[in-house]
Design an enzyme around this catalytic site. Structure first.
Site, PDB file in Angstrom:
ATOM      1  N   ALA A  65     -56.537  74.309  73.407  1.00  0.00           N
ATOM      2  CA  ALA A  65     -57.708  74.019  73.204  1.00  0.00           C
ATOM      3  C   ALA A  65     -58.168  72.858  72.755  1.00  0.00           C
ATOM      4  O   ALA A  65     -57.377  72.258  71.888  1.00  0.00           O
ATOM      5  CB  ALA A  65     -57.995  75.324  72.272  1.00  0.00           C
ATOM      6  N   GLY A 110     -53.225  76.380  74.361  1.00  0.00           N
ATOM      7  CA  GLY A 110     -54.148  77.746  75.958  1.00  0.00           C
ATOM      8  C   GLY A 110     -54.022  76.834  77.264  1.00  0.00           C
ATOM      9  O   GLY A 110     -54.266  77.807  77.635  1.00  0.00           O
ATOM     10  N   GLU A 113     -51.334  79.069  78.166  1.00  0.00           N
ATOM     11  CA  GLU A 113     -52.072  80.849  78.394  1.00  0.00           C
ATOM     12  C   GLU A 113     -52.661  80.925  79.152  1.00  0.00           C
ATOM     13  O   GLU A 113     -52.708  82.140  79.673  1.00  0.00           O
ATOM     14  CB  GLU A 113     -53.086  81.342  77.180  1.00  0.00           C
ATOM     15  N   GLU A 133     -49.426  76.032  68.093  1.00  0.00           N
ATOM     16  CA  GLU A 133     -50.420  76.095  67.497  1.00  0.00           C
ATOM     17  C   GLU A 133     -49.843  76.533  66.141  1.00  0.00           C
ATOM     18  O   GLU A 133     -49.984  75.911  65.259  1.00  0.00           O
ATOM     19  CB  GLU A 133     -50.545  77.953  67.891  1.00  0.00           C
TER      20      GLU A 133
HETATM   21  N1  CO8 Z   1     -57.333  68.972  71.984  1.00  0.00           N
HETATM   22  C1  CO8 Z   1     -57.808  67.525  71.974  1.00  0.00           C
HETATM   23  N2  CO8 Z   1     -57.569  66.755  72.324  1.00  0.00           N
HETATM   24  C2  CO8 Z   1     -56.360  66.045  72.927  1.00  0.00           C
HETATM   25  C3  CO8 Z   1     -55.261  67.573  73.385  1.00  0.00           C
HETATM   26  C4  CO8 Z   1     -55.868  68.608  72.685  1.00  0.00           C
HETATM   27  N3  CO8 Z   1     -55.473  69.928  72.880  1.00  0.00           N
HETATM   28  N4  CO8 Z   1     -54.298  67.093  73.971  1.00  0.00           N
HETATM   29  C5  CO8 Z   1     -54.396  65.522  73.459  1.00  0.00           C
HETATM   30  N5  CO8 Z   1     -55.953  65.324  73.542  1.00  0.00           N
HETATM   31  C6  CO8 Z   1     -56.067  63.882  73.572  1.00  0.00           C
HETATM   32  C7  CO8 Z   1     -55.539  63.084  72.496  1.00  0.00           C
HETATM   33  O1  CO8 Z   1     -56.250  63.399  71.107  1.00  0.00           O
HETATM   34  C8  CO8 Z   1     -55.829  62.047  72.807  1.00  0.00           C
HETATM   35  O2  CO8 Z   1     -56.926  61.413  72.628  1.00  0.00           O
HETATM   36  P1  CO8 Z   1     -57.533  59.784  72.805  1.00  0.00           P
HETATM   37  O3  CO8 Z   1     -56.594  59.225  73.728  1.00  0.00           O
HETATM   38  O4  CO8 Z   1     -58.899  60.020  72.158  1.00  0.00           O
HETATM   39  O5  CO8 Z   1     -56.341  59.480  71.171  1.00  0.00           O
HETATM   40  C9  CO8 Z   1     -55.304  61.414  74.401  1.00  0.00           C
HETATM   41  O6  CO8 Z   1     -55.866  63.550  74.514  1.00  0.00           O
HETATM   42  C10 CO8 Z   1     -54.230  61.667  74.870  1.00  0.00           C
HETATM   43  O7  CO8 Z   1     -53.193  62.058  74.427  1.00  0.00           O
HETATM   44  P2  CO8 Z   1     -52.205  61.148  73.914  1.00  0.00           P
HETATM   45  O8  CO8 Z   1     -52.793  60.249  73.155  1.00  0.00           O
HETATM   46  O9  CO8 Z   1     -51.482  62.464  72.159  1.00  0.00           O
HETATM   47  O10 CO8 Z   1     -51.129  61.892  74.759  1.00  0.00           O
HETATM   48  P3  CO8 Z   1     -49.718  61.867  74.944  1.00  0.00           P
HETATM   49  O11 CO8 Z   1     -48.600  61.252  76.158  1.00  0.00           O
HETATM   50  O12 CO8 Z   1     -48.870  60.548  73.566  1.00  0.00           O
HETATM   51  O13 CO8 Z   1     -48.789  63.351  73.947  1.00  0.00           O
HETATM   52  C11 CO8 Z   1     -49.445  65.453  73.767  1.00  0.00           C
HETATM   53  C12 CO8 Z   1     -49.249  64.190  74.835  1.00  0.00           C
HETATM   54  C13 CO8 Z   1     -48.058  65.729  73.311  1.00  0.00           C
HETATM   55  C14 CO8 Z   1     -49.975  66.590  74.965  1.00  0.00           C
HETATM   56  C15 CO8 Z   1     -49.755  65.251  72.654  1.00  0.00           C
HETATM   57  O14 CO8 Z   1     -51.741  65.216  73.406  1.00  0.00           O
HETATM   58  C16 CO8 Z   1     -50.494  66.673  72.100  1.00  0.00           C
HETATM   59  O15 CO8 Z   1     -49.818  67.134  70.964  1.00  0.00           O
HETATM   60  N6  CO8 Z   1     -51.247  67.215  72.133  1.00  0.00           N
HETATM   61  C17 CO8 Z   1     -52.270  68.710  71.482  1.00  0.00           C
HETATM   62  C18 CO8 Z   1     -50.946  69.842  72.267  1.00  0.00           C
HETATM   63  C19 CO8 Z   1     -51.875  71.089  71.252  1.00  0.00           C
HETATM   64  O16 CO8 Z   1     -51.332  70.973  70.049  1.00  0.00           O
HETATM   65  N7  CO8 Z   1     -52.620  71.993  72.056  1.00  0.00           N
HETATM   66  C20 CO8 Z   1     -52.287  73.564  71.771  1.00  0.00           C
HETATM   67  C21 CO8 Z   1     -54.189  73.069  70.922  1.00  0.00           C
HETATM   68  S1  CO8 Z   1     -54.353  74.934  69.691  1.00  0.00           S
HETATM   69  C22 CO8 Z   1     -54.305  75.720  71.222  1.00  0.00           C
HETATM   70  O17 CO8 Z   1     -54.774  75.274  72.186  1.00  0.00           O
HETATM   71  C23 CO8 Z   1     -54.981  77.337  70.768  1.00  0.00           C
HETATM   72  C24 CO8 Z   1     -55.643  77.826  71.881  1.00  0.00           C
HETATM   73  C25 CO8 Z   1     -56.356  79.187  71.321  1.00  0.00           C
HETATM   74  C26 CO8 Z   1     -57.632  79.761  72.651  1.00  0.00           C
HETATM   75  C27 CO8 Z   1     -58.508  80.336  71.791  1.00  0.00           C
HETATM   76  C28 CO8 Z   1     -58.931  79.463  71.062  1.00  0.00           C
HETATM   77  C29 CO8 Z   1     -60.725  78.414  71.883  1.00  0.00           C
END
Ligand code: CO8
Length: 261
Positions: A65, A110, A113, A133
């Site tokens: 998400a 998500g 999921e 999460e």
């Molecule tokens: N949300 C928002 N932005 C994101 C997300 C995300 N989930 N994942 C990546 N991005 C963005 C980064 O912020 C970055 O943006 P910017 O260039 O503006 O800084 C861009 O995408 C590229 O990402 P990274 O620079 O971080 O890339 P890396 O290769 O260094 O890392 C990762 C990749 C490991 C995937 C890292 O981006 C990461 O950890 N992302 C978050 C993953 C995460 O925690 N996902 C779970 C989110 S919570 C969730 O999904 C709950 C679901 C609930 C569903 C019901 C409610 C809606």
């Protein structure tokens, strides 16, 4: 409708939905979810689409998400946010057509999921699955705590959800989270091939099999057995039951039409 965050194509009966928000690794915002919901609704009754495949980009299927808007959500609005995700994912689970997640790169939160809602998960060898999460101070809110343990068992699901650590493609294969792992360059071809194999099956029987299997996840055994029996009996009113059995007896390949008698 022309979606902004999804790319669509239909290839020989297979409807491909690509999540396409590369700057955020395909993170699911409310807008993405609404577009996704609209396409699923449209393709549910679109005869040209027999099987649906979900895909992302090489780096990310869906990285979860969208954390930025979620970080600002007040407690009394969290329900609305989770409700959209739940609604879309239930629609995906209940779709009366086979669904395949073709996963390359990150399938986190998500995104994992969404993959769990599909009938098949084909992983590229660079796929990474996880429910991180807990590292954000929350728990999965799009079905992860319910669908993952039903698929892989309580032990592995507990480990993934309590620790929030990701797993790689072959570990997902070992757990039964992925059905197969293929080289990244072959992901699309393998997904299309599986979709075409599914299309060669009798469509009404496939729909019944999906309904019966889905009910196994949400009913008692007694109730599930009744559902199975009902669906089994209904299939005797299809052309495909007659054709399938006649073909067996005549020692030839069946030609299924997907029609009711
Ligand atoms: N949300 C928002 N932005 C994101 C997300 C995300 N989930 N994942 C990546 N991005 C963005 C980064 O912020 C970055 O943006 P910017 O260039 O503006 O800084 C861009 O995408 C590229 O990402 P990274 O620079 O971080 O890339 P890396 O290769 O260094 O890392 C990762 C990749 C490991 C995937 C890292 O981006 C990461 O950890 N992302 C978050 C993953 C995460 O925690 N996902 C779970 C989110 S919570 C969730 O999904 C709950 C679901 C609930 C569903 C019901 C409610 C809606």
């Amino acid at each position: 409708m022309t979606p902004k965050y999804l790319k669509l194509k239909i290839v020989g009966g297979v409807g491909w939905i690509y999540f396409n928000r590369p700057e955020k690794l395909n993170a699911l915002s409310a807008e993405v979810n609404l577009e996704f919901e609209a396409v699923l609704a449209e393709w549910q009754s679109e005869d040209a689409v027999k099987v649906i495949v979900l895909a992302g980009s090489e780096k990310a299927f869906i990285a979860g998400a969208d954390i930025a808007p979620m970080s600002q959500v007040a407690p009394n609005k969290a329900y609305d946010l989770a409700d959209v995700a739940r609604r879309v994912q239930e629609r995906l689970c209940d779709l009366p057509k086979p669904t395949i997640a073709a996963i390359s790169g990150y399938a986190l939160g998500g995104g994992c999921e969404v993959a769990l809602c599909c009938d098949f998960r084909i992983a590229a060898d660079n796929a990474v699955f996880g429910l991180p999460e807990i590292t954000l101070g929350i728990i999965p809110g799009g079905g992860g705590t319910q669908r993952l343990p039903r698929l892989v068992g309580l032990g592995p699901a507990t480990e993934m959800i309590f620790l929030g650590k990701s797993i790689e493609a072959f570990k997902a294969l070992d757990l039964g989270l992925a059905h197969q792992v293929v080289p990244l360059g072959q992901l699309e071809a393998q997904a299309q091939k599986l979709a075409e194999e599914l299309m060669s099956r009798p469509a009404i029987a496939l729909r019944a099999a999906k309904a019966a299997l889905r009910s196994a996840m949400s009913t008692s055994l007694k109730e599930g057995l009744q559902i199975e029996q009902q669906l089994f009996c209904q299939l005797f009113a299809t052309c495909d039951q007659k054709e399938g059995m006649a073909a067996f007896l005549e020692k030839r390949k069946p030609q299924f039409s997907g029609q009711w008698d």
